[in-house]
Write a protein that holds these residues in place. Structure first.
Motif, PDB file in Angstrom:
ATOM      1  N   GLU A 111       0.827  -1.209   0.000  1.00 31.83           N
ATOM      2  CA  GLU A 111       0.000   0.000   0.000  1.00 31.83           C
ATOM      3  C   GLU A 111       0.860   1.258   0.000  1.00 31.83           C
ATOM      4  O   GLU A 111       0.531   2.251  -0.664  1.00 31.83           O
ATOM      5  CB  GLU A 111      -0.943  -0.008   1.205  1.00 31.83           C
ATOM      6  N   GLN A 112       1.969   1.219   0.740  1.00 29.86           N
ATOM      7  CA  GLN A 112       2.893   2.353   0.735  1.00 29.86           C
ATOM      8  C   GLN A 112       3.531   2.528  -0.644  1.00 29.86           C
ATOM      9  O   GLN A 112       3.681   3.649  -1.141  1.00 29.86           O
ATOM     10  CB  GLN A 112       3.976   2.157   1.811  1.00 29.86           C
ATOM     11  N   ARG A 114       2.176   1.634  -3.430  1.00 29.36           N
ATOM     12  CA  ARG A 114       1.117   2.121  -4.318  1.00 29.36           C
ATOM     13  C   ARG A 114       0.954   3.636  -4.194  1.00 29.36           C
ATOM     14  O   ARG A 114       0.713   4.319  -5.194  1.00 29.36           O
ATOM     15  CB  ARG A 114      -0.196   1.409  -3.993  1.00 29.36           C
ATOM     16  N   ASN A 115       1.082   4.156  -2.981  1.00 32.34           N
ATOM     17  CA  ASN A 115       0.933   5.596  -2.787  1.00 32.34           C
ATOM     18  C   ASN A 115       1.970   6.379  -3.569  1.00 32.34           C
ATOM     19  O   ASN A 115       1.697   7.472  -4.074  1.00 32.34           O
ATOM     20  CB  ASN A 115       1.022   5.942  -1.298  1.00 32.34           C
ATOM     21  N   SER A 116       3.178   5.832  -3.669  1.00 35.81           N
ATOM     22  CA  SER A 116       4.239   6.530  -4.402  1.00 35.81           C
ATOM     23  C   SER A 116       4.207   6.205  -5.896  1.00 35.81           C
ATOM     24  O   SER A 116       4.533   7.057  -6.729  1.00 35.81           O
ATOM     25  CB  SER A 116       5.611   6.171  -3.817  1.00 35.81           C
ATOM     26  N   HIS A 119      -2.049   4.879  -7.628  1.00 38.44           N
ATOM     27  CA  HIS A 119      -3.137   3.929  -7.377  1.00 38.44           C
ATOM     28  C   HIS A 119      -3.689   3.327  -8.663  1.00 38.44           C
ATOM     29  O   HIS A 119      -4.198   2.207  -8.651  1.00 38.44           O
ATOM     30  CB  HIS A 119      -4.275   4.608  -6.609  1.00 38.44           C
ATOM     31  N   GLU A 182      -6.433   9.956  -9.324  1.00 37.84           N
ATOM     32  CA  GLU A 182      -5.457   9.732  -8.258  1.00 37.84           C
ATOM     33  C   GLU A 182      -5.682  10.661  -7.064  1.00 37.84           C
ATOM     34  O   GLU A 182      -5.302  10.340  -5.939  1.00 37.84           O
ATOM     35  CB  GLU A 182      -4.030   9.941  -8.788  1.00 37.84           C
ATOM     36  N   ARG A 185     -10.616  10.506  -2.997  1.00 36.14           N
ATOM     37  CA  ARG A 185     -10.805   9.531  -1.922  1.00 36.14           C
ATOM     38  C   ARG A 185     -11.953   8.591  -2.259  1.00 36.14           C
ATOM     39  O   ARG A 185     -12.895   8.968  -2.969  1.00 36.14           O
ATOM     40  CB  ARG A 185     -11.169  10.229  -0.604  1.00 36.14           C
ATOM     41  N   THR A 213      -5.323  14.481  -2.298  1.00 42.80           N
ATOM     42  CA  THR A 213      -4.065  15.095  -2.739  1.00 42.80           C
ATOM     43  C   THR A 213      -4.413  16.298  -3.614  1.00 42.80           C
ATOM     44  O   THR A 213      -5.473  16.333  -4.246  1.00 42.80           O
ATOM     45  CB  THR A 213      -3.197  14.115  -3.553  1.00 42.80           C
TER      46      THR A 213
END
Length: 226
Positions: A111-112, A114-116, A119, A182, A185, A213
């Motif tokens: 998941e971390q 994916r954040n960078s 998604h 991206e 939410r 974001t």
């Protein structure tokens, strides 16, 4: 297609709170598709159902539901059985595939990543990327549009699905950019978004998705909601 056959409303709802929403280690022993709702999740669905009944004006509804247990339980708890003319189980509306039985630490690490990575493009080691879900949602839209061509079809449509799938459905419908997607939410458990038909037979969302974001939507992207 006769545009007058298009439904007046296309409602999307995310399933109610599931056991895995409270404890991710549930995925270590229970398949994702078999995770049930919590009692609170059933309450969320019942509350949402009352709002949907008012929205649908007590008129017939065509339903497409993800085959996951939590989405089927959500549909049952909406309390709309008397309005539902057709309820079709639709595997293309399922949750993004992450793994079979999951290793919680590994999934949290991914998941971390994916954040960078993003998604939309990140593919879980034993699962799907967001773009994979986008592709199957696109094929579902083709089926749904064919269903619209029936002049006897209900003027209300309901999709009971998952947060990411809801966002990708709207991305595909409104032709949003990957960057805009991206920034968005997922809706909360039991939350809805409704596509409302306008006088020109186009659709607008009753409200936007929240953004997590910074991204400034283009005028075309902003035009998707009322």
């Amino acid at each position: 297609m006769d545009l007058s056959h298009r439904p007046l409303r296309i409602a999307l709802i995310r399933h109610g709170e599931s056991e895995a929403n409270l404890d991710k280690t549930v995925y270590e022993r229970t398949p994702d598709h078999a995770v049930p709702l919590t009692p609170h999740g059933h309450e969320q669905a019942a509350k949402a159902g009352r709002g949907l009944r008012e929205l649908f004006d007590n008129q017939p509804v065509r339903v497409y539901v993800s085959p996951y247990l939590r989405t089927r339980q959500t549909l049952d708890s909406l309390g709309l059985d008397d309005l539902i003319e057709t309820a079709r189980e639709e595997p293309r509306l399922r949750e993004q595939d992450w793994a079979n039985l999951q290793d919680t630490e590994d999934i949290e690490r991914q998941e971390q990543l994916r954040n960078s990575y993003g998604h939309f493009f990140y593919r879980f080691t034993h699962g799907e990327s967001g773009s994979d879900v986008y592709d199957r949602v696109s094929t579902f839209l083709e089926t749904m549009h064919r269903d619209f061509s029936n002049p006897e079809a209900p003027r209300n449509v309901l999709l009971v699905s998952h947060g990411l799938t809801m966002r990708l459905f709207c991305m595909r419908w409104f032709h949003w950019s990957v960057r805009f997607f991206e920034s968005l939410r997922n809706p909360g458990n039991g939350e809805t978004r409704v596509l409302l038909r306008q006088p020109d037979f186009r659709y607008k969302l009753d409200r936007p998705f929240e953004q997590w974001t910074p991204y400034q939507p283009t005028p075309r992207e902003r035009s998707a909601w009322l």
